[in-house]
Design a protein around this motif. Structure first.
Motif, PDB file in Angstrom:
ATOM      1  N   ALA A 136      14.739   2.877   4.240  1.00  0.00           N
ATOM      2  CA  ALA A 136      14.790   1.874   5.308  1.00  0.00           C
ATOM      3  C   ALA A 136      13.424   1.324   5.679  1.00  0.00           C
ATOM      4  O   ALA A 136      13.327   0.233   6.246  1.00  0.00           O
ATOM      5  N   VAL A 137      12.372   2.070   5.382  1.00  0.00           N
ATOM      6  CA  VAL A 137      11.022   1.703   5.814  1.00  0.00           C
ATOM      7  C   VAL A 137      10.072   1.781   4.625  1.00  0.00           C
ATOM      8  O   VAL A 137      10.136   2.722   3.821  1.00  0.00           O
ATOM      9  N   ASP A 138       9.178   0.819   4.521  1.00  0.00           N
ATOM     10  CA  ASP A 138       8.139   0.831   3.491  1.00  0.00           C
ATOM     11  C   ASP A 138       6.942   1.606   4.030  1.00  0.00           C
ATOM     12  O   ASP A 138       6.249   1.144   4.933  1.00  0.00           O
ATOM     13  N   PHE A 139       6.708   2.785   3.475  1.00  0.00           N
ATOM     14  CA  PHE A 139       5.609   3.615   3.977  1.00  0.00           C
ATOM     15  C   PHE A 139       4.274   2.894   3.877  1.00  0.00           C
ATOM     16  O   PHE A 139       3.384   3.101   4.710  1.00  0.00           O
ATOM     17  N   ALA A 140       4.110   2.036   2.881  1.00  0.00           N
ATOM     18  CA  ALA A 140       2.830   1.352   2.677  1.00  0.00           C
ATOM     19  C   ALA A 140       2.506   0.387   3.811  1.00  0.00           C
ATOM     20  O   ALA A 140       1.346   0.015   3.994  1.00  0.00           O
ATOM     21  N   GLU A 141       3.505   0.020   4.583  1.00  0.00           N
ATOM     22  CA  GLU A 141       3.285  -0.905   5.692  1.00  0.00           C
ATOM     23  C   GLU A 141       3.177  -0.205   7.036  1.00  0.00           C
ATOM     24  O   GLU A 141       2.787  -0.819   8.024  1.00  0.00           O
ATOM     25  N   THR A 142       3.534   1.062   7.085  1.00  0.00           N
ATOM     26  CA  THR A 142       3.574   1.756   8.374  1.00  0.00           C
ATOM     27  C   THR A 142       2.612   2.937   8.488  1.00  0.00           C
ATOM     28  O   THR A 142       2.296   3.354   9.604  1.00  0.00           O
ATOM     29  N   VAL A 143       2.158   3.482   7.381  1.00  0.00           N
ATOM     30  CA  VAL A 143       1.291   4.661   7.416  1.00  0.00           C
ATOM     31  C   VAL A 143      -0.154   4.243   7.184  1.00  0.00           C
ATOM     32  O   VAL A 143      -0.445   3.413   6.321  1.00  0.00           O
ATOM     33  N   ARG A 144      -1.083   4.857   7.924  1.00  0.00           N
ATOM     34  CA  ARG A 144      -2.506   4.560   7.780  1.00  0.00           C
ATOM     35  C   ARG A 144      -3.349   5.812   8.033  1.00  0.00           C
ATOM     36  O   ARG A 144      -2.872   6.802   8.582  1.00  0.00           O
ATOM     37  N   ASP A 145      -4.598   5.728   7.620  1.00  0.00           N
ATOM     38  CA  ASP A 145      -5.608   6.759   7.912  1.00  0.00           C
ATOM     39  C   ASP A 145      -5.241   8.138   7.385  1.00  0.00           C
ATOM     40  O   ASP A 145      -5.484   9.157   8.024  1.00  0.00           O
ATOM     41  N   ILE A 146      -4.680   8.160   6.174  1.00  0.00           N
ATOM     42  CA  ILE A 146      -4.325   9.427   5.539  1.00  0.00           C
ATOM     43  C   ILE A 146      -5.538   9.986   4.793  1.00  0.00           C
ATOM     44  O   ILE A 146      -6.213   9.272   4.056  1.00  0.00           O
ATOM     45  N   ASP A 147      -5.794  11.275   4.996  1.00  0.00           N
ATOM     46  CA  ASP A 147      -6.889  11.929   4.281  1.00  0.00           C
ATOM     47  C   ASP A 147      -6.483  12.321   2.860  1.00  0.00           C
ATOM     48  O   ASP A 147      -7.247  12.119   1.909  1.00  0.00           O
TER      49      ASP A 147
END
Length: 308
Positions: free
Chosen positions: A194-205
């Motif tokens: 349902a959600v595109d992780f590439a558009e909602t997730v940020r600042d991952i180590d």
């Protein structure tokens, strides 16, 4: 003893149970009377002939075992000891069998809190997750970790390892696995349907890719500057590695190996109550073809195990 062999590549129907001589342990090895065998998607691909990791058939698949030491050519174990591990990978360990000869260093004492079924489910997925997050990823307390495929074999163990290291964990999973992944300790769960992780997730180590396809490439924008993508399925993609490095990111591939230090690390987490392995279904030795049919379907929750 009985072993599961195949004389040609193909579907699950090529797997055949035959009689074979028992292996004889060499110096530094032990003979393990196998009680349970963990199954992995890799074995389905080898069975089907997708790549020749262990050469052409005939061959015996399998690496993940749990059982009881019957003979010991080393002082590390004694007959009667309960052990588990992933011997010899990536060489053939011939683990789809009632007995396996294995280097003692590739095994560890089975934690008392784990059944043989649970212990056999742990080695490959546990070592892959450990080597990806601890050895390569260098995850430490406060890091933000993204686990792709959080409900699968490697993914569900990786979530728990990352949490034990003190990380904030985001995991992708289908809607049907959301509660399962949350129960493992994931701080955020993204329904990839349902959600595109590439558009909602940020600042991952550190992002851990267990899925393949375009997942690794699409993870580039979610990393913080200097972030690290670790993949268990695209480790030889030179072009993709160059893309990450040119963007100032790190790229690492996992080629899992039977590291005794990492295996003891997994045992410690189990004994501390910080790691459990989920077994979706068990099959008796004689129903290996049925187990492989389920492997072929994919979308497993945790692991499948053969019992003897």
């Amino acid at each position: 003893m009985r072993v599961i062999t195949q004389h040609t590549t193909g579907g699950p129907e090529v797997l055949t149970i035959v009689e074979a001589p028992e292996p004889r342990p060499l110096p530094t090895e032990v003979l393990v009377r196998v009680r349970a065998i963990g199954l992995n998607p890799l074995e389905a691909r080898l069975r089907a002939g997708e790549f020749p990791l262990i050469g052409p058939p005939p061959f015996v698949l399998g690496w993940d075992i749990s059982g009881v030491v019957e003979q010991a050519q080393t002082g590390r174990f004694r007959p009667g000891d309960e052990v588990f591990g992933m011997p010899l990978f990536p060489r053939a360990a011939r683990a789809y069998a009632e007995a396996v000869s294995a280097p003692a260093l590739h095994l560890a004492p089975k934690p008392a809190s784990l059944s043989h079924v649970e212990a056999a489910a742990l080695p490959i997925v546990g070592l892959t997750a450990w080597q990806g997050l601890v050895d390569l990823g260098g995850v430490t307390e406060g890091d933000r970790v993204l686990v792709h495929g959080g409900g699968g074999g490697v993914g569900h163990v990786a979530i728990q390892i990352a949490k034990a290291l003190g990380a904030h964990v985001t995991a992708t999973a289908g809607r049907s696995k959301r509660e399962f992944v949350e129960a493992l300790g994931a701080d955020e769960v993204i329904d990839y349907t349902a959600v595109d992780f590439a558009e909602t997730v940020r600042d991952i180590d550190v992002a851990l890719d267990t899925l393949g396809g375009d997942t690794a490439a699409r993870s580039l924008p979610v990393l913080r500057p200097g972030g690290h993508l670790v993949t268990a399925v695209a480790d030889d993609d030179v072009e993709l590695a160059a893309r990450f490095e040119s963007a100032g990111m790190r790229f690492s591939g996992i080629a899992v190996d039977p590291d005794p230090v990492a295996l003891r690390g997994l045992v410690t987490l189990v004994e501390q109550g910080e790691l459990r392995v989920h077994v979706q279904e068990t099959f008796p030795f004689e129903r290996v073809a049925d187990a492989h049919r389920l492997l072929d379907e994919g979308h497993l929750q945790g692991k499948l195990v053969l019992t003897i």
